[in-house]
Design a protein around this motif. Structure first.
Motif, PDB file in Angstrom:
ATOM      1  N   SER A 151      33.883  73.722  36.698  1.00 56.77           N
ATOM      2  CA  SER A 151      33.732  73.624  35.506  1.00 56.77           C
ATOM      3  C   SER A 151      33.882  74.754  34.586  1.00 56.77           C
ATOM      4  CB  SER A 151      31.964  73.124  35.496  1.00 56.77           C
ATOM      5  OG  SER A 151      31.545  71.989  36.036  1.00 56.77           O
ATOM      6  N   GLU A 183      32.355  72.377  27.759  1.00 53.61           N
ATOM      7  CA  GLU A 183      32.352  72.633  29.222  1.00 53.61           C
ATOM      8  C   GLU A 183      33.171  71.258  29.789  1.00 53.61           C
ATOM      9  OE1 GLU A 183      28.683  72.055  31.356  1.00 53.61           O
ATOM     10  OE2 GLU A 183      29.424  73.800  32.667  1.00 53.61           O
TER      11      GLU A 183
ATOM     12  N   GLY B 101      28.658  69.810  35.596  1.00 51.87           N
ATOM     13  CA  GLY B 101      28.477  71.142  34.662  1.00 51.87           C
ATOM     14  C   GLY B 101      27.156  71.601  34.381  1.00 51.87           C
ATOM     15  N   ARG B 306      25.263  65.424  43.989  1.00 51.24           N
ATOM     16  CA  ARG B 306      26.333  64.631  44.492  1.00 51.24           C
ATOM     17  C   ARG B 306      26.569  65.257  45.796  1.00 51.24           C
ATOM     18  NH1 ARG B 306      31.651  63.425  41.972  1.00 51.24           N
ATOM     19  NH2 ARG B 306      31.933  65.252  40.928  1.00 51.24           N
ATOM     20  N   GLU B 320      32.605  66.848  48.450  1.00 52.85           N
ATOM     21  CA  GLU B 320      31.933  68.009  47.975  1.00 52.85           C
ATOM     22  C   GLU B 320      30.831  67.839  47.741  1.00 52.85           C
ATOM     23  OE1 GLU B 320      33.579  71.020  44.631  1.00 52.85           O
ATOM     24  OE2 GLU B 320      32.467  69.681  43.480  1.00 52.85           O
ATOM     25  N   GLN B 351      28.940  78.676  40.195  1.00 51.20           N
ATOM     26  CA  GLN B 351      29.991  78.517  39.256  1.00 51.20           C
ATOM     27  C   GLN B 351      29.610  79.555  37.999  1.00 51.20           C
ATOM     28  OE1 GLN B 351      32.704  75.712  38.642  1.00 51.20           O
ATOM     29  NE2 GLN B 351      33.150  77.687  37.300  1.00 51.20           N
ATOM     30  N   ARG B 361      25.305  75.850  38.218  1.00 51.83           N
ATOM     31  CA  ARG B 361      26.141  74.641  39.199  1.00 51.83           C
ATOM     32  C   ARG B 361      26.361  75.350  40.346  1.00 51.83           C
ATOM     33  NH1 ARG B 361      27.054  69.219  39.693  1.00 51.83           N
ATOM     34  NH2 ARG B 361      26.134  68.978  37.660  1.00 51.83           N
ATOM     35  N   ARG B 363      28.324  74.519  44.567  1.00 53.55           N
ATOM     36  CA  ARG B 363      29.298  73.552  45.372  1.00 53.55           C
ATOM     37  C   ARG B 363      29.383  73.964  46.629  1.00 53.55           C
ATOM     38  NH1 ARG B 363      31.436  71.406  40.329  1.00 53.55           N
ATOM     39  NH2 ARG B 363      31.726  72.926  38.645  1.00 53.55           N
TER      40      ARG B 363
END
Lengths: 425, 425
Positions: A151, A183, B101, B306, B320, B351, B361, B363
């Motif tokens: 992002s 974004e 995001g 997710r 991911e 992020q 965020r 990941r």
């Protein structure tokens, strides 16, 4: 003349707000304690009085599963120039002068399309990646969403924002409203290309949109590997149809039309396509008669949004100057503001976060003395590039160019507080 | 079992995307070159074929002066729990698991109100500042907008998100959907209070909303001076009615209901109001029988979006893991993820930008081996605070609490890929 209000100086702040009505003495007797004959419109909704909207329950939950702005904001909409033939090649501008901060809400994000907005069923949409690759690939939207995601907040700007052509317009939106910031979430284009495997002679990627214009642009492979994204979401939710639903390119800092919407094909090649949009359009005629092609980068630029054209200062005294700055080359490092028609400049405060290839909000406390003047801003980016005046730009580019006009935009303030576009004088 | 894909390892990336169909050999013969009998639904919209939406001009400009999402996204709306009596005290949740995001689009920002949403004419709205001040003041919305402004990205979260009460729900939105994040623009509350001048005995500010509930909360003066804002804009445009139009408080990191919407009064006092919303509601019953009051801060928390409850992994292999973390105390410094029911933990990538009291965020590349497992995330903020398990939380807070449940939320993945809420087991 100007009076910068220091952020930490409480005493000067006490002076700048002139319109806050003082409660006390006669004001209490006539307004707050309920002397009906003396209650004016500014007091009837104040405690201990109760405004009409507190006397009944409000709108229930569930009336709007997807929210909309207040009906009182119904005039804050996209700005569609009335003199432009719309439909096949059309645009709608962001009402920048009515907005705050750096994020553009999706409902007001600018749009520009060359053959209308296609209505694409994402389940039917496919992206083909072929050409100079080891393994040509076909992706569904879900395939693209299975990649590692990222992002990034980036601006997007049309390269004719405004075109070099008078009249430029009355408001900030008329001038540079083909500009927004969001974004974006998607996958690095580098990852997708690596999935297919590039052949050594691969130098360009030709991107094609699934609109009726089949808009096509050639992207240098270096950009695809640097920071290009294949995007599916904007400000959290999926792309709007006007912004390329279900898939689009984001090439941070590159001119808007290269950020191909409704992306359906990436064709890896050794040479650019020399498509309509990079030959007949979106090239820059130079003074020597040649045309500059592939002018990808949107150079550093800024504009004051408050006060700006079409607005009015209704009183002398404190007035915050605020606006936005941006550069396709990276971060904004400084914004200078002049409130005396360019004679003196002072540095504005930049609002954090200052992000690369994103809008940066700037602010300067100012006190208007009631005299006519011209105010303007100039941006400096991290490469050291300084936003030019229109005269400086013309000295280099001549009079025949149209795109990539990043001149300083001055606003004239008249004695009665009216703000107008000084570049159209 | 888990296979972290290094960001710089192209070879491992080539393996993780299993679903991208390879064009070549039989695929070219049957799909791309137009062998009608072999063309399947995945090829008819690929070059050189032309999908239906490229054969006609798309929607013209001007059909939507304020944009809306694609009709294909019509199910991405606020989530209204069906078992809650709605209307006077109601809520609508952000569909977090469908978003990307950190910015929540305004149309999907969560809402929570105690007497419906008032329809306020901003020209009629007034804000009164009185009590222990030198100069009581009345402000119009325009008066507030004349102050120096600031924009800040902050999350907002209801303190019952979720309440400690089974069942918690099926999806991430059911669990923690009373949470959103936006860029807010307004004026520092400190400036407004300084405009009026505080008396030495001023210790609290009682904020009152202009809804039919006249929602009232007491705010410590220290918070008013630290980072509290009186806000008029959200993600660039003016506040939505559901979010407090035309004026609201933002108290970064404090529980949602204290961020008083439709703000009409700031009463400066020496003592808190002990209003309904800080006595009967929004207090925490502790194991010793006392009630903890004024529990302002939303502690560090995170959730995987997710894969999350209600979703399904339709294939083994690369997947991911992504989600959001936040803390009312400051910045998120780390998020750990376990993919083996809490036995081992690995650090997720955060992020940029990582902002204070905003969503962050995270990941983690993961490869699902097809076996049943439980995945979960835990946030650590810059104070060193670690998000607790539900068992750890209960050990401190007992079984009688309801608000400020910031437990780790585990998701169970079954052998057929179904994802469900493991905390409801």
């Amino acid at each position: 003349m100007t009076d910068s209000v220091d952020d930490s100086t409480a005493t000067s702040r006490r002076r700048f707000l002139r319109k806050g009505a003082v409660i006390g003495g006669a004001a209490i007797a006539s307004g707050i304690v309920g002397n009906a004959s003396a209650i004016d419109s500014s007091s009837k909704n104040l405690p201990p009085n109760v405004p009409e909207w507190m006397k009944v329950p409000g709108d229930p939950m569930g009336s709007q599963l997807y929210g909309t702005p207040s009906p009182f904001e119904k005039n804050v909409v996209k700005n569609i120039p009335k003199d432009l033939p719309q439909y096949l090649s059309a645009s709608g501008r962001t009402p920048l002068q009515d907005l705050d901060g750096i994020i553009t809400p999706n409902g007001l994000f600018y749009e520009r399309h060359h053959a209308g907005v296609p209505a694409i069923d994402p389940a039917q949409h496919r992206l083909m990646l072929h050409g100079l690759v080891e393994r040509p690939l076909i992706f569904t939207v879900d395939d693209i969403r299975r990649f590692p995601s990222t992002s990034q907040i980036h601006f997007l700007e049309c390269s004719a924002n405004p075109g070099y052509k008078k009249p430029y317009g009355k408001t900030a939106s008329d001038l540079v409203g083909l500009l927004s910031c969001a974004e974006w979430t998607g996958v690095s284009m580098k990852l997708v290309l690596q999935e297919a495997g590039l052949r050594p002679e691969a130098k360009w990627v030709i991107a094609e949109g699934a609109d009726a214009a089949a808009l096509t642009r050639s992207i240098p492979i270096e950009k695809c590997f640097e920071d290009a994204l294949i995007v599916y979401s904007q400000n959290g939710e999926r792309l709007r149809p006007q912004q390329g639903y279900p898939l689009r390119l984001i090439l941070p800092g590159f001119e808007g039309n290269m950020n191909v919407k409704w992306l359906r094909r990436l064709h890896v090649t050794a040479e650019p396509a020399y498509s309509r949009e990079e030959t007949s359009k979106y090239t820059d005629l130079m003074p020597d008669g040649t045309a500059r092609e592939f002018s990808f980068y949107m150079e550093a630029k800024s504009i004051i949004l408050r006060p700006s054209g079409g607005q009015r200062l209704d009183t002398k005294g404190f007035c915050e100057i605020t606006g936005i700055a941006w550069s396709g080359r990276g971060k904004i490092s400084r914004v200078d503001i002049s409130v005396d028609n360019g004679k003196n400049w002072q540095e504005a405060r930049l609002q954090e976060p200052i992000l690369t290839r994103a809008l940066t909000r700037f602010r300067l406390p100012w006190r208007w003395n009631g005299e006519p003047t011209v105010i303007q801003s100039r941006a400096i980016d991290e490469t050291g590039y300084v936003q030019p005046t229109l005269a400086e730009l013309i000295a280099v580019r001549g009079e025949a160019f149209y795109y990539h006009n990043n001149a300083i935009w001055p606003w004239r303030i008249s004695a009665d507080g009216e703000v107008s576009n000084a570049a159209d004088d």
